[in-house]
Design an enzyme around this catalytic site. Sequence first.
Site, short mmCIF file in Angstrom:
data_model
loop_
_atom_site.label_atom_id
_atom_site.label_comp_id
_atom_site.label_asym_id
_atom_site.label_seq_id
_atom_site.Cartn_x
_atom_site.Cartn_y
_atom_site.Cartn_z
CB CYS A 111 1.92 -11.90 0.97
SG CYS A 111 2.72 -11.42 2.54
CB CYS A 118 1.27 -3.96 4.21
SG CYS A 118 0.17 -4.80 3.04
N1 LIG Z 1 -3.40 -9.01 4.25
C1 LIG Z 1 -3.19 -9.05 2.80
C2 LIG Z 1 -2.18 -10.16 2.42
C3 LIG Z 1 -0.77 -9.86 2.91
C4 LIG Z 1 -0.26 -8.56 2.42
C5 LIG Z 1 1.01 -8.04 3.09
N2 LIG Z 1 1.47 -8.75 4.25
C6 LIG Z 1 2.10 -7.83 2.07
O1 LIG Z 1 3.30 -7.84 2.46
O2 LIG Z 1 1.77 -7.59 0.90
C7 LIG Z 1 -4.52 -9.36 2.10
O3 LIG Z 1 -5.37 -10.03 2.70
O4 LIG Z 1 -4.66 -8.94 0.95
#
Ligand SMILES: N[C@H](CCC[C@H](N)C(=O)O)C(=O)O
Length: 293
Positions: free
Chosen positions: A76, A223
């Site tokens: 993340c 993200c």
């Molecule tokens: N939902 C993503 C995790 C958080 C990714 C995102 N919030 C970031 O900033 O990289 C997953 O399940 O792979």
Amino acid sequence: MSARIPFSRMNGLGNEILVADMRGRADTIEPQAAIVLANDTQTRFDQIMAIHDPQTAGTDAFVRIINTDGSEAGACGNGTRCVVHYLSALNGQREFLFQTKAGLLEARALPGGLISVDMGQPRFDWQSIPLAQKVDDTNATLIEFPLASPAFSRAAVVSMGNPHAVFFVDADVNSIALENYGSQLEHHPLFPDRANISIAQVTRPTALTMRTWERGVGLTRACGSAACAASVLAARTGRAERRIVVTVPGGDLIIEWRDDDHVIMTGPAEWEWSGTLDPLSGAFDRDAERASA
Ligand SMILES: N[C@H](CCC[C@H](N)C(=O)O)C(=O)O
């Protein structure tokens, strides 16, 4: 009665993050507590970044990453910047080495407030993403997803410690109703662990704009790992250079895919407020407001 957990409500370019300081404890935030926090307008989150005592010598912490739906992720980017901001505000430390379930992440608080994270090396082989079947990726194969939408149907795939499918489009990403296709693609049978789904428009060799439907969350304003995924895939498919500005609804990230194959993400993190929470019930309170950390 478990002692309450200190936490901070933060965001990374609008990616809503709860940083929970679990150090010195042997318990975790229980699923029912996470559901309560996810459903309260004050504490709703895209991810909980749970900071635990180090499990490996030489690391500062083990960080568990929990999505809104309770699923755990290996990476993340925005949340990691928030963890750096939180810890650096506590003791002034500026260099960190975190362990997550996907590996090690070096991170650094830069002068001026930005934070950079070494998101590691991209994984292109189909088993690492993972995909349910072998897909020839010699040319960063674009995988056909026959969809109702004429706007996008072919994706490139990569893992940044978590699975990503990126659909490159020629249209303004804000003109495409990603929310109509996100869940179907997230749960596509080709992705045994599901996937984060992004649409990206390369506007110049050094700039792209994108939106993401996150695995375990849905549409988010940013993200970080998807920004890394889109940048790497744009470079690998000859659309962009290896250092690029990525514009997401919440703002800009700088992504560099270094010659040593590591992907460096640089961007802000913002503290909003702090409080304590009960790891069993999800009950929380807010500290008296104070100047931003
Ligand atoms: N939902 C993503 C995790 C958080 C990714 C995102 N919030 C970031 O900033 O990289 C997953 O399940 O792979």
